[in-house]
Design an enzyme around this catalytic site. Structure first.
Site, short mmCIF file in Angstrom:
data_model
loop_
_atom_site.label_atom_id
_atom_site.label_comp_id
_atom_site.label_asym_id
_atom_site.label_seq_id
_atom_site.Cartn_x
_atom_site.Cartn_y
_atom_site.Cartn_z
N ASN A 76 8.48 14.30 0.84
CA ASN A 76 9.60 15.23 0.90
C ASN A 76 10.91 14.59 0.42
O ASN A 76 11.08 14.32 -0.73
CB ASN A 76 9.77 15.84 2.31
CG ASN A 76 8.51 16.54 2.77
OD1 ASN A 76 7.74 17.04 1.97
ND2 ASN A 76 8.27 16.55 4.05
N ARG A 77 11.79 14.24 1.34
CA ARG A 77 13.14 13.80 1.02
C ARG A 77 13.19 12.51 0.21
O ARG A 77 14.02 12.36 -0.67
CB ARG A 77 13.93 13.65 2.32
CG ARG A 77 15.38 13.44 2.10
CD ARG A 77 16.12 13.60 3.40
NE ARG A 77 17.15 12.58 3.48
CZ ARG A 77 17.76 12.23 4.56
NH1 ARG A 77 17.43 12.77 5.71
NH2 ARG A 77 18.69 11.33 4.54
N GLY A 128 4.00 -0.11 4.98
CA GLY A 128 5.39 0.17 5.30
C GLY A 128 5.54 1.22 6.39
O GLY A 128 4.67 2.06 6.58
N ASP A 185 7.77 8.52 3.11
CA ASP A 185 8.44 8.81 1.85
C ASP A 185 7.95 10.09 1.18
O ASP A 185 8.00 10.22 -0.03
CB ASP A 185 8.36 7.63 0.89
CG ASP A 185 6.95 7.30 0.46
OD1 ASP A 185 6.01 7.77 1.10
OD2 ASP A 185 6.81 6.58 -0.53
N LEU A 216 0.85 -1.19 0.00
CA LEU A 216 0.00 0.00 0.00
C LEU A 216 0.89 1.24 0.00
O LEU A 216 1.68 1.44 0.91
CB LEU A 216 -0.93 0.00 1.21
CG LEU A 216 -1.92 -1.15 1.27
CD1 LEU A 216 -2.78 -1.06 2.52
CD2 LEU A 216 -2.79 -1.20 0.03
N LEU A 220 -0.60 8.70 5.08
CA LEU A 220 -1.18 8.51 6.41
C LEU A 220 -0.21 7.74 7.30
O LEU A 220 0.71 7.10 6.81
CB LEU A 220 -2.49 7.73 6.29
CG LEU A 220 -3.57 8.35 5.42
CD1 LEU A 220 -4.73 7.38 5.25
CD2 LEU A 220 -4.05 9.66 6.02
N LEU A 228 -5.17 3.51 -1.24
CA LEU A 228 -6.54 3.64 -0.74
C LEU A 228 -7.27 4.66 -1.60
O LEU A 228 -6.67 5.63 -2.07
CB LEU A 228 -6.53 4.10 0.72
CG LEU A 228 -5.85 3.16 1.72
CD1 LEU A 228 -5.85 3.79 3.11
CD2 LEU A 228 -6.51 1.80 1.74
#
Length: 188
Positions: free
Chosen positions: A87-88, A81, A85, A61, A121, A107
């Site tokens: 921004n950077r 996870g 992830d 997801l 989220l 989703l």
């Protein structure tokens, strides 16, 4: 801890796996009172190693996927996870899934509400959304019950004030569940 507690309060909890429990993560988990008694799968290997015989059923997801999750399939194993992830490291979870040759999905948040910020989220929010969806079979109700109002655009928040009825009722200030979730597990 929150995900384990939410899942444990459901009348039909999901089958949870905690993978990659080694090194610093393992040390921190061991500090949690009662962790050794948690009724979940605890695995030192990564999910791809631990579940390699079920690789065709793995679905990572990620908000970066083009595939929208319409329904939860009992034979699928949904990976949530712990990487942040945006921004950077934008797109790192999608890239990881592609490199591992596993399916991805996101989703259907955009179909039901507008977010005032990123659609990324927290792990506990995703778990709670999935468990609520299993009970209600209603994505919209699931999103409005779990996603804090501060992350939603005003028009969506006002339009869907009644969407919190039924399912798992959440006290956003304290993250408490006031009603039990029901339905089938996330995976068999």
């Amino acid at each position: 801890m929150y995900c384990y507690a939410v899942n444990g309060r459901c009348t039909s909890p999901g089958h949870l796996w905690l993978t990659g429990c080694r090194g610093e993560m393992e040390q921190q988990l061991q500090k949690i009172p009662g962790f050794e008694k948690w009724i979940i799968e605890k695995e030192s290997q990564s999910y791809i190693e631990a579940l390699q015989d079920q690789k065709q059923n793995l679905v990572y997801l990620t908000a970066d996927s083009v595939n929208v999750l319409d329904e939860l399939a009992s034979e699928k194993i949904y990976i949530i996870g712990g990487l942040v992830d945006r921004n950077r490291w934008k797109g790192i979870t999608m890239k990881k899934a592609e490199e591992q040759g596993i399916q991805t999905a996101k989703l259907p948040i955009g179909d039901f509400l507008k977010m005032s910020s990123s659609q990324v989220l927290t792990v506990n929010q995703v778990i709670e959304i999935l468990l609520t969806f299993l009970e209600t079979r209603d994505w919209k109700a699931s999103f409005f019950q779990v996603i804090p109002q501060r992350k939603r655009c005003e028009s969506d928040a006002e339009e869907n004030q009644g969407a919190n009825e039924g399912g798992c009722e959440i006290n956003e200030d304290r993250g408490e569940i006031k009603k039990q979730c029901t339905e089938a597990p996330l995976s068999d």
